[in-house]
Design a protein around this motif. Structure first.
Motif, PDB file in Angstrom:
ATOM      1  N   ILE A  18     -57.262 -41.750 -37.446  1.00 38.02           N
ATOM      2  CA  ILE A  18     -58.708 -41.751 -37.189  1.00 38.02           C
ATOM      3  C   ILE A  18     -59.009 -42.557 -35.939  1.00 38.02           C
ATOM      4  O   ILE A  18     -59.802 -42.138 -35.085  1.00 38.02           O
ATOM      5  CB  ILE A  18     -59.479 -42.294 -38.408  1.00 38.02           C
ATOM      6  N   HIS A  19     -58.368 -43.705 -35.812  1.00 41.09           N
ATOM      7  CA  HIS A  19     -58.564 -44.542 -34.617  1.00 41.09           C
ATOM      8  C   HIS A  19     -58.138 -43.786 -33.357  1.00 41.09           C
ATOM      9  O   HIS A  19     -58.812 -43.850 -32.321  1.00 41.09           O
ATOM     10  CB  HIS A  19     -57.787 -45.848 -34.753  1.00 41.09           C
ATOM     11  N   TYR A  64     -58.003 -40.436 -32.918  1.00 42.95           N
ATOM     12  CA  TYR A  64     -58.993 -39.390 -32.636  1.00 42.95           C
ATOM     13  C   TYR A  64     -60.244 -39.987 -31.993  1.00 42.95           C
ATOM     14  O   TYR A  64     -60.782 -39.449 -31.034  1.00 42.95           O
ATOM     15  CB  TYR A  64     -59.385 -38.643 -33.909  1.00 42.95           C
ATOM     16  N   THR A  65     -60.692 -41.116 -32.514  1.00 49.65           N
ATOM     17  CA  THR A  65     -61.880 -41.773 -31.966  1.00 49.65           C
ATOM     18  C   THR A  65     -61.653 -42.176 -30.515  1.00 49.65           C
ATOM     19  O   THR A  65     -62.502 -41.942 -29.648  1.00 49.65           O
ATOM     20  CB  THR A  65     -62.237 -43.018 -32.809  1.00 49.65           C
ATOM     21  N   GLU A  66     -60.500 -42.765 -30.251  1.00 50.90           N
ATOM     22  CA  GLU A  66     -60.164 -43.183 -28.890  1.00 50.90           C
ATOM     23  C   GLU A  66     -60.061 -41.972 -27.960  1.00 50.90           C
ATOM     24  O   GLU A  66     -60.523 -42.014 -26.815  1.00 50.90           O
ATOM     25  CB  GLU A  66     -58.838 -43.954 -28.909  1.00 50.90           C
ATOM     26  N   VAL A  87     -61.631 -39.041 -28.259  1.00 50.58           N
ATOM     27  CA  VAL A  87     -62.965 -38.491 -28.008  1.00 50.58           C
ATOM     28  C   VAL A  87     -63.707 -39.341 -26.983  1.00 50.58           C
ATOM     29  O   VAL A  87     -64.423 -38.819 -26.126  1.00 50.58           O
ATOM     30  CB  VAL A  87     -63.762 -38.381 -29.327  1.00 50.58           C
ATOM     31  N   LYS A  88     -63.523 -40.659 -27.051  1.00 49.21           N
ATOM     32  CA  LYS A  88     -64.176 -41.550 -26.090  1.00 49.21           C
ATOM     33  C   LYS A  88     -63.561 -41.427 -24.697  1.00 49.21           C
ATOM     34  O   LYS A  88     -64.234 -41.642 -23.697  1.00 49.21           O
ATOM     35  CB  LYS A  88     -64.071 -43.001 -26.550  1.00 49.21           C
TER      36      LYS A  88
END
Length: 133
Positions: free
Chosen positions: A65-66, A68-70, A72-73
């Motif tokens: 999850i971390h 994917y978040t990174e 996307v950012k």
């Protein structure tokens, strides 16, 4: 000279083979993640490398999850390289959420907004889109 500097220090221990082997083993275990980090530093907009990074953390949902978040950012869609894979659609289909998968596909194949078209038009037109007279 080196013995004088390191005299009595644990780095000067002749039996530090176990420590060095442990460090080597740790590096070898982390090698795929370290290589992926280098690849992402070279091109942070490479979608394939971000997906490979997610696969490296298989079994650790929090790290995935971390990641994917990174991603996307970090990834700029206008600079993105690599094959953008429809993993989200596949996930929706696996969970028998056909409506959600259809909505995702409609969004993915929709015509770009006027704002995006203006932004692309303002940049230099690529050779591939030019037509001969």
């Amino acid at each position: 000279m080196q013995r004088k500097i390191l005299g009595g220090h644990w780095l000067n221990d002749g039996n530090d083979v176990d420590l060095r082997l442990a460090r080597l083993e740790d590096l070898m275990n982390r090698r795929p993640e370290l290589v992926n980090s280098v690849m992402l530093r070279q091109n942070p907009h490479n979608v394939e490398q971000w997906l490979r990074r997610v696969k490296l953390f298989e079994g650790d949902a929090e790290k995935q999850i971390h990641t994917y978040t990174e991603a996307v950012k970090t990834v700029d869609p206008m600079k993105a390289t690599g094959k953008v894979s429809p993993h989200a659609v596949e996930m929706e289909l696996r969970h028998n959420n056909f409506t959600g998968a259809l909505m995702l596909m409609r969004r993915a194949t929709a015509e770009p907004s006027l704002e995006v078209r203006r932004m692309v038009a303002s940049e230099a037109e690529p050779v591939q889109s030019c037509t001969s007279p």
